[in-house]
Design an enzyme around this catalytic site. Structure first.
Site, PDB file in Angstrom:
ATOM      1  N   ASP A  36       0.854  -1.188   0.000  1.00  0.00           N
ATOM      2  CA  ASP A  36       0.000   0.000   0.000  1.00  0.00           C
ATOM      3  C   ASP A  36       0.893   1.242   0.000  1.00  0.00           C
ATOM      4  OD1 ASP A  36      -1.785   2.036   0.455  1.00  0.00           O
ATOM      5  OD2 ASP A  36      -2.831   1.045   2.111  1.00  0.00           O
ATOM      6  N   GLU A  39      -2.865  -0.166  -4.044  1.00  0.00           N
ATOM      7  CA  GLU A  39      -2.886  -1.244  -3.067  1.00  0.00           C
ATOM      8  C   GLU A  39      -3.121  -2.590  -3.756  1.00  0.00           C
ATOM      9  OE1 GLU A  39      -6.027  -0.320  -0.356  1.00  0.00           O
ATOM     10  OE2 GLU A  39      -5.813  -2.218   0.715  1.00  0.00           O
TER      11      GLU A  39
HETATM   12  P1  TTP Z   1      -5.286   5.019   0.715  1.00  0.00           P
HETATM   13  O1  TTP Z   1      -4.250   3.975   0.449  1.00  0.00           O
HETATM   14  O2  TTP Z   1      -6.433   4.655   1.589  1.00  0.00           O
HETATM   15  O3  TTP Z   1      -4.605   6.294   1.374  1.00  0.00           O
HETATM   16  P2  TTP Z   1      -3.186   6.945   1.099  1.00  0.00           P
HETATM   17  O4  TTP Z   1      -2.363   6.146   0.165  1.00  0.00           O
HETATM   18  O5  TTP Z   1      -3.403   8.359   0.692  1.00  0.00           O
HETATM   19  O6  TTP Z   1      -2.534   6.967   2.536  1.00  0.00           O
HETATM   20  P3  TTP Z   1      -1.987   5.735   3.386  1.00  0.00           P
HETATM   21  O7  TTP Z   1      -2.171   4.501   2.577  1.00  0.00           O
HETATM   22  O8  TTP Z   1      -0.538   6.052   3.636  1.00  0.00           O
HETATM   23  O9  TTP Z   1      -2.794   5.739   4.631  1.00  0.00           O
HETATM   24  O10 TTP Z   1      -5.878   5.524  -0.650  1.00  0.00           O
HETATM   25  C1  TTP Z   1      -5.102   5.655  -1.834  1.00  0.00           C
HETATM   26  C2  TTP Z   1      -5.504   6.867  -2.623  1.00  0.00           C
HETATM   27  O11 TTP Z   1      -6.897   6.810  -2.934  1.00  0.00           O
HETATM   28  C3  TTP Z   1      -5.326   8.146  -1.851  1.00  0.00           C
HETATM   29  O12 TTP Z   1      -4.010   8.672  -1.995  1.00  0.00           O
HETATM   30  C4  TTP Z   1      -6.382   9.031  -2.439  1.00  0.00           C
HETATM   31  C5  TTP Z   1      -7.476   8.105  -2.871  1.00  0.00           C
HETATM   32  N1  TTP Z   1      -8.585   8.155  -1.887  1.00  0.00           N
HETATM   33  C6  TTP Z   1      -9.660   9.024  -2.138  1.00  0.00           C
HETATM   34  O13 TTP Z   1      -9.683   9.705  -3.159  1.00  0.00           O
HETATM   35  N2  TTP Z   1     -10.659   9.090  -1.212  1.00  0.00           N
HETATM   36  C7  TTP Z   1     -10.668   8.363  -0.048  1.00  0.00           C
HETATM   37  O14 TTP Z   1     -11.606   8.482   0.770  1.00  0.00           O
HETATM   38  C8  TTP Z   1      -9.566   7.476   0.194  1.00  0.00           C
HETATM   39  C9  TTP Z   1      -9.533   6.643   1.456  1.00  0.00           C
HETATM   40  C10 TTP Z   1      -8.556   7.403  -0.755  1.00  0.00           C
HETATM   41 MG    MG Z   2      -2.163   4.067   0.407  1.00  0.00          MG
END
Ligand code: TTP
Ligand code: MG
Length: 359
Positions: free
Chosen positions: A9, A104
Site C-alpha cells: 500500500d 494497493e
Molecule cells: P489510501 O491507500 O487509503 O490512502 P493513502 O495512500 O493516501 O494513505 P496511506 O495509505 O498512507 O494511509 O488511498 C489511496 C488513494 O486513494 C489516496 O491517496 C487518495 C485516494 N482516496 C480518495 O480519493 N478518497 C478516499 O476516501 C480514500 C480513502 C482514498
Molecule cells: Mg495508500
C-alpha cells in the site's frame, strides 16, 4: 504448504505524487482533493495528518484544522500513470497480483524462490528507485494478516507476521483493525465492553454469528489467524515460465537438459495449480555475447504434464545450434486453455447427452 502473501500500500499516494513532482512541497502539509467548500479531501501528506486532516473529510473542515495547508486539485491521469509503473514491479515478481485500488494490492509469492522478507525489501527498493515514492509492505501467511502488517509501521513500513506470533500479536489490537468490523459495529461492541481483539476472542462463535450474521464465522476465524481467501489475479495469465542465468557459460547440452527438466516440473506444478494447460512451448537462450534467441513449438493437444513439456523442450533444444557459450536458459509455456472451462464443457456435453438419452 504455508503461503507467502504480501500486501502493499503506497503511502499518502496522491499527496506523495504531488510532492515528488514538485519537490518544494516535500515536508509540507499537502492536502489533495476538492478545493471548493463543498469538496472533500482525497488524501493528505503525513505532515497534514498531524493536524487531524484525513481522507473523506470536508475540505472546509480541513482548512480550519490546517490553515497553512497546501490545497491541491487531484490529477487522476498522473496517479494512474505512477500506479502502472508500480504495478509493473509486482507483475515482474508474479502473475498472482490482486489489485485492490490504485495504490494497493495483494501478491501471492509462495512460488517465488526468494524468502518473503527479501521480496518485500526488493519491492520497497524498486518502488523508490523507479518512482521516488515510499510503499508500506506487510508479509504473512494469509490476506487478513498481510494487510494488518502493511498498516503496522506506516508510512514506509515493513512488517512480517509469522504463524508463531499469532494470536498473541493480535490480542492488544483494537477491534476496528479487523476487516469486516465497521464503525457502527465497533461502537456497539464497545458498549458491551469489547474493545480489543483479546476481548473479542472471549465471545463464543455463536454470539458472533448472531451479532454479525454470516460474517460472524469469518470474523471468528480471522482473529485466530485463519483466512483461506486466495489472491485472485485480475489480469489474465498469458504465460508461465522459468529461466535462470547459469553460474558459468556453457555449451554442454546435458547441463541445459537438466535445467529444462527442472523447469518442466516447476511449470507443470504452476499450470496444475491454476488449472491451466498450454499448447505453445518456448525456449529462450542468451549467449555469452548477450544475444537472445527464442524458439517455439505449438503442439496439437493442450498439456500440463511435466514429461510432455520436457519432451517438447528437448525437441526444440535439439534444433538449436550452439555455437558459443550459453549464459541464460529459459522455458516458457503459453497459449493456454482453461482446464476448468474444458471440464465444464465436457460436463455440459454429458448433461446434454444425458438429457437427450444419448448416453
Ligand atoms: P489510501 O491507500 O487509503 O490512502 P493513502 O495512500 O493516501 O494513505 P496511506 O495509505 O498512507 O494511509 O488511498 C489511496 C488513494 O486513494 C489516496 O491517496 C487518495 C485516494 N482516496 C480518495 O480519493 N478518497 C478516499 O476516501 C480514500 C480513502 C482514498
Ligand atoms: Mg495508500
Amino acid at each position: 504448504m504455508e503461503r507467502k502473501i504480501i500486501h502493499v500500500d503506497m503511502d499518502a499516494f496522491f499527496a506523495a505524487v504531488e510532492q515528488r513532482d514538485n519537490p518544494k512541497l516535500k515536508g509540507k502539509p499537502v492536502i489533495v482533493g476538492g478545493r471548493s467548500d463543498r469538496g472533500v479531501v482525497a488524501t493528505c501528506s503525513y505532515e497534514a495528518r498531524k493536524y487531524g486532516v484525513h481522507s473523506a473529510m470536508p475540505t472546509f473542515i480541513a482548512k480550519q484544522k490546517c490553515p497553512n495547508g497546501i490545497f491541491l486539485p487531484t490529477r487522476h491521469k498522473r496517479y494512474k500513470e505512477v500506479s502502472r509503473e508500480i504495478f509493473e514491479i509486482f507483475y515482474e515478481l508474479t502473475d498472482l497480483v490482486e489489485p485492490l485500488s490504485i495504490d494497493e494490492a495483494y501478491l501471492d509469492v509462495t512460488e517465488v524462490k526468494e524468502n518473503a522478507l527479501d521480496i518485500a525489501w526488493h519491492i520497497k527498493r524498486e518502488v523508490m528507485k523507479r518512482s521516488g515514492l515510499t510503499i508500506s509492505v506487510g508479509i504473512s501467511y494469509n490476506k487478513f494478516l498481510a494487510k494488518l502488517a502493511s498498516d503496522w509501521n506506516k508510512p514506509n513500513g515493513i512488517k512480517i507476521i509469522t504463524q508463531n506470533m499469532v494470536p498473541d500479536i493480535l490480542r492488544p489490537l483494537s477491534i476496528s483493525k479487523v476487516y469486516g468490523i465497521g464503525k457502527k459495529s465497533a461502537n456497539k461492541l464497545n458498549k458491551i465492553g469489547i474493545f480489543t481483539i483479546d476481548d473479542l476472542m472471549k465471545l463464543p462463535k455463536q454470539y458472533l454469528i448472531d451479532f454479525f450474521g454470516k460474517y460472524g464465522i469469518e470474523i471468528y476465524d480471522r482473529i485466530r489467524g485463519i483466512d483461506t481467501r486466495e489472491v485472485k489475479p485480475s489480469r489474465e495469465i498469458k504465460s508461465i515460465g522459468r529461466e535462470t542465468t547459469l553460474k558459468e557459460d556453457t555449451m554442454d547440452r546435458e547441463i541445459l537438459k537438466k535445467f529444462l527438466l527442472d523447469f518442466s516440473k516447476d511449470i507443470s506444478g504452476s499450470l496444475n495449480k491454476r488449472n491451466l494447460s498450454a499448447k505453445t512451448i518456448t525456449i529462450k537462450i542468451k549467449t555469452s555475447s548477450f544475444e537472445t534467441h527464442t524458439k517455439s513449438k505449438t503442439i496439437l493437444q493442450y498439456t500440463d504434464s511435466a514429461e510432455e513439456i520436457f519432451h517438447v523442450a528437448l525437441d526444440i533444444l535439439n534444433q538449436i545450434e550452439i555455437g558459443e557459450g550459453i549464459r541464460l536458459i529459459g522455458l516458457t509455456t503459453s497459449n493456454f486453455s482453461d482446464s476448468e472451462l474444458e471440464q465444464l464443457t465436457f460436463f455440459n456435453y454429458i448433461a446434454f447427452n444425458y438429457m437427450h438419452n444419448i448416453i
